[in-house]
Design a protein around this motif. Structure first.
Motif, mmCIF file in Angstrom:
data_model
loop_
_atom_site.group_PDB
_atom_site.id
_atom_site.type_symbol
_atom_site.label_atom_id
_atom_site.label_comp_id
_atom_site.label_asym_id
_atom_site.label_seq_id
_atom_site.Cartn_x
_atom_site.Cartn_y
_atom_site.Cartn_z
ATOM 1 N N VAL A 43 6.620 -0.500 2.226
ATOM 2 C CA VAL A 43 6.433 0.870 2.716
ATOM 3 C C VAL A 43 6.279 0.704 4.225
ATOM 4 C CG1 VAL A 43 5.125 3.007 2.540
ATOM 5 C CG2 VAL A 43 5.299 1.475 0.550
ATOM 6 N N GLY A 44 7.424 0.722 4.901
ATOM 7 C CA GLY A 44 7.456 0.388 6.325
ATOM 8 C C GLY A 44 6.932 1.529 7.183
ATOM 9 N N ASP A 45 6.404 1.148 8.355
ATOM 10 C CA ASP A 45 6.013 2.209 9.293
ATOM 11 C C ASP A 45 7.260 2.870 9.888
ATOM 12 O OD1 ASP A 45 6.819 0.189 10.987
ATOM 13 O OD2 ASP A 45 5.041 0.270 12.276
ATOM 14 N N SER A 46 8.443 2.348 9.514
ATOM 15 C CA SER A 46 9.687 3.033 9.864
ATOM 16 C C SER A 46 9.733 4.420 9.236
ATOM 17 C CB SER A 46 10.904 2.216 9.405
ATOM 18 O OG SER A 46 10.770 1.835 8.051
ATOM 19 N N LEU A 47 8.790 4.726 8.360
ATOM 20 C CA LEU A 47 8.731 6.091 7.814
ATOM 21 C C LEU A 47 8.484 7.098 8.935
ATOM 22 C CD1 LEU A 47 5.880 7.860 7.072
ATOM 23 C CD2 LEU A 47 5.567 5.978 5.505
ATOM 24 N N ILE A 83 2.225 -2.780 2.000
ATOM 25 C CA ILE A 83 1.948 -1.681 2.953
ATOM 26 C C ILE A 83 2.048 -2.230 4.378
ATOM 27 C CG2 ILE A 83 -0.595 -1.977 2.932
ATOM 28 C CD1 ILE A 83 -0.785 1.115 3.208
ATOM 29 N N ASP A 84 2.749 -1.496 5.209
ATOM 30 C CA ASP A 84 2.897 -1.862 6.619
ATOM 31 C C ASP A 84 1.721 -1.255 7.378
ATOM 32 O OD1 ASP A 84 4.152 -2.985 8.767
ATOM 33 O OD2 ASP A 84 5.860 -1.606 8.785
ATOM 34 N N MET A 85 0.974 -2.085 8.094
ATOM 35 C CA MET A 85 -0.177 -1.570 8.839
ATOM 36 C C MET A 85 0.335 -0.912 10.126
ATOM 37 S SD MET A 85 -2.625 -2.207 6.815
ATOM 38 C CE MET A 85 -4.020 -1.782 7.837
ATOM 39 N N VAL A 113 -0.370 -6.760 2.341
ATOM 40 C CA VAL A 113 -0.320 -6.017 3.609
ATOM 41 C C VAL A 113 0.598 -6.764 4.572
ATOM 42 C CG1 VAL A 113 -2.675 -5.136 3.333
ATOM 43 C CG2 VAL A 113 -2.310 -7.228 4.652
ATOM 44 N N LYS A 114 1.166 -6.026 5.516
ATOM 45 C CA LYS A 114 1.977 -6.653 6.572
ATOM 46 C C LYS A 114 1.525 -6.121 7.919
ATOM 47 C CE LYS A 114 6.377 -5.097 7.999
ATOM 48 N NZ LYS A 114 6.162 -4.895 9.436
ATOM 49 N N PHE A 115 1.459 -6.997 8.913
ATOM 50 C CA PHE A 115 1.247 -6.480 10.271
ATOM 51 C C PHE A 115 2.074 -7.256 11.277
ATOM 52 C CE2 PHE A 115 -2.719 -8.487 8.723
ATOM 53 C CZ PHE A 115 -2.725 -9.680 9.447
HETATM 54 O O1 KIV Z 1 8.867 -0.631 9.114
HETATM 55 C C1 KIV Z 1 9.830 -1.264 8.670
HETATM 56 O O2 KIV Z 1 10.735 -0.714 8.026
HETATM 57 C C2 KIV Z 1 9.880 -2.686 8.918
HETATM 58 C C3 KIV Z 1 11.138 -3.399 8.533
HETATM 59 C C4 KIV Z 1 12.173 -3.119 9.524
HETATM 60 C C5 KIV Z 1 10.915 -4.850 8.356
HETATM 61 O O3 KIV Z 1 8.968 -3.240 9.452
#
Ligand code: KIV
Length: 281
Positions: A43-47, A83-85, A113-115
């Protein structure tokens, strides 16, 4: 196959199989990832860009990330949702990074989690989170949350020095306990070298075909938005133009009174109405 991300990626990496992943933000995108049996979804912060329509990822908040992650976890195996922080939720100091990650992990019910980045506090936070049982996915190379200070989106690791610095950061995150590293827009030679040197998988986006796996933004491969997708994102469909033509046809048919067709209405009260017709139990 395991429904926990760390075990699944470890197995794929050990067997030399490419790891596949996409971003997901809602029921529709989670369903596509689930039906195609992706190894994991982010669930990227690219949202902020593709769902909220902002020009950078900076505006999306932690509450909004948790809200979308909860939706995705209902429609894709939650143990393999990351989850993208978002901007501002990590890096200031290890204690607040850990606190924000624990909140995101616990409230959303996801599996990791990813950061972005490997600052000293991110490395320390990774160590603490890993010990606590919160899996951490690292993200190095192009860091979109830094676009305002870095001045644009550019390929990373172009010089020997820059490539060695990326390797140093990747090793530090690996030693701290990160189970994999996303490499974004790292030149293929550097991405290949980092992939060879690490003992954990690298997941590439815009790095060529040299990493242990690939991740891509769902909207980019589906052509879901007007305008150009990044050059590295192959478009497998053109959903925006297909949808636009359909909505235009509906509008035209309402104008000409050819929709609804005379006599098409049902007298059955058992027919599901509107979009609820598509909901699966
Ligand atoms: O937020 C995102 O979609 C990402 C990807 C590009 C890896 O971090």
């Amino acid at each position: 196959m395991s429904d926990f991300i760390v075990a699944r990626l470890r197995r794929r990496y050990r067997d030399g199989e490419p790891i596949h992943s996409v971003t997901a933000y809602d029921y529709f995108t989670a369903l596509l990832a689930s039906e195609t049996q992706m190894d994991f979804v982010l669930v990227g912060d690219s949202l902020a860009n593709v769902v909220q329509g902002h020009s950078t990822t900076v505006p999306v908040t932690l509450d909004e990330m948790i809200y979308h992650t909860k939706i995705v976890c209902r429609h894709f195996p939650a143990g393999r949702v990351v989850i993208d922080m978002p901007f501002g939720s990590c890096k200031a100091d290890a204690a607040s990074t850990v606190q924000n990650c624990v909140r995101a992990f616990q409230e959303s019910g996801c599996g990791a989690v990813k950061f972005e980045g490997a600052t000293d506090s991110n490395i320390e936070a990774t160590r603490i989170l890993t010990e606590m049982g919160v899996p951490v996915l690292a993200h190095l190379g192009l860091l979109p949350q830094r676009v305002n200070s870095d001045g644009g989106y550019r390929m990373q690791g172009k010089t020997d020095k820059a490539a060695r610095e990326l390797l140093r950061q990747a090793r530090a995150m690996q030693e701290a306990g990160a189970f994999a590293v996303i490499l974004e827009c790292v030149v293929p030679a550097a991405a290949e070298m980092i992939t060879r040197e690490l003992k954990i998988p690298t997941i590439g986006i815009g790095c060529g075909n040299v990493t242990s796996g690939q991740i891509i933004v769902m909207h980019d491969i589906l052509g879901m938005l007007p305008g150009k997708a990044p050059s590295f994102a192959k478009q497998y469909a053109q959903l925006f133009s297909t949808a636009l033509a359909a909505v235009q046809q509906y509008r035209d048919e309402v104008s000409s009174r050819s929709f609804p067709e005379v006599g098409s209405e049902s007298d059955s009260t058992e027919q599901p109405a509107g979009s609820t017709a598509y909901l699966r139990s």
